[in-house]
Scaffold this active site. Structure first.
Site, mmCIF file in Angstrom:
data_model
loop_
_atom_site.group_PDB
_atom_site.id
_atom_site.type_symbol
_atom_site.label_atom_id
_atom_site.label_comp_id
_atom_site.label_asym_id
_atom_site.label_seq_id
_atom_site.Cartn_x
_atom_site.Cartn_y
_atom_site.Cartn_z
ATOM 1 N N SER A 83 6.688 -7.890 10.694
ATOM 2 C CA SER A 83 5.663 -6.891 10.981
ATOM 3 C C SER A 83 4.431 -7.576 11.550
ATOM 4 C CB SER A 83 5.267 -6.156 9.693
ATOM 5 O OG SER A 83 4.157 -5.309 9.902
ATOM 6 N N TYR A 138 1.590 -5.383 0.738
ATOM 7 C CA TYR A 138 2.665 -5.158 1.709
ATOM 8 C C TYR A 138 2.627 -6.226 2.798
ATOM 9 C CZ TYR A 138 5.043 -3.369 5.812
ATOM 10 O OH TYR A 138 5.845 -3.257 6.927
#
Length: 224
Positions: free
Chosen positions: A137, A149
């Site tokens: 990501s 996250y």
């Protein structure tokens, strides 16, 4: 038409389903692994039973992934690639207000589930000098205030580089596919300016179909 095979976790929607569709269109056969069996079977009907196999299971269970890979290779032959794509985010951002139970669930999927995919797939990939893809990501390349996250995706990026070196010893390749915001069910509402899942799928197929002498270590995509 490649005649090659690709195992995909998180295959029931979003990036996983888009990658399955694009791979089949380019001649790959795909094993579709996710918890939502009904969606997997719908996708198999769309792609054709000769091209796709539904493999319901829990990515956080090593035995589920091992059994799925064995079923896939029994049905389709040697494994050429695997895509550790399953992941989840958090409802409560930051550290102070984060929920410990949510952290544990996310780490089981984003980190342990990915490790299990790698460990389960490597014995099969060694036989074909195959390729492992990991969904990273943009959050794993920058610092985001208090983001647990994001930290899980930093792990993916670091591990992907380490695994690429390990796989290189026997002719294998490892690629981190690192998108920014993607318009998927990951978010509660549509994100019209985000990257489309099929655009991320295109990045995955680009890495998989690079020349024999090219190892694409990372593909980083951001919305325009």
């Amino acid at each position: 038409m490649t005649g090659k095979t690709l195992f995909i976790t998180g295959a029931s929607s979003g990036i996983g389903a888009a990658t399955a569709r694009m791979a089949v269109a380019r001649g790959w056969r795909v094993g579709l692994f996710a918890r939502r069996e009904d969606r997997l079977r719908d996708l198999v009907r769309e792609l054709g039973a000769d091209n796709a196999l539904a493999l319901p299971g829990d990515v956080t269970q090593m035995a589920d992934q091992q059994a799925a890979l064995q079923r896939m290779t029994d049905a389709f032959g040697p494994l050429h690639a695997a895509f550790a794509n399953a992941g989840r985010g958090l409802d409560a951002p930051g550290t102070e207000w984060g929920e410990v139970d949510e952290w544990q669930d996310m780490i089981r999927i984003n980190i342990l589930g990915l490790l299990f995919t790698a460990k389960a797939a490597l014995p099969f990939l060694k036989e074909t000098q195959g390729h492992l893809l990991l969904t990273g990501s943009a959050a794993g390349r920058i610092h985001i205030k208090g983001s647990v996250y994001g930290a899980s995706k930093w792990f993916v990026h670091g591990y992907g580089g380490n695994l690429a070196e390990e796989m290189r010893e026997w002719g294998g390749r490892c690629t981190v596919i690192a998108p920014g915001m993607v318009d998927t069910e990951f978010f509660d509402e549509a994100k019209p300016k985000a990257i489309r899942p099929d655009e991320v799928a295109g990045a995955a197929l680009y890495a998989l179909e690079a020349g024999d002498h090219a190892a694409v270590r990372e593909v980083f995509l951001m919305p325009r």
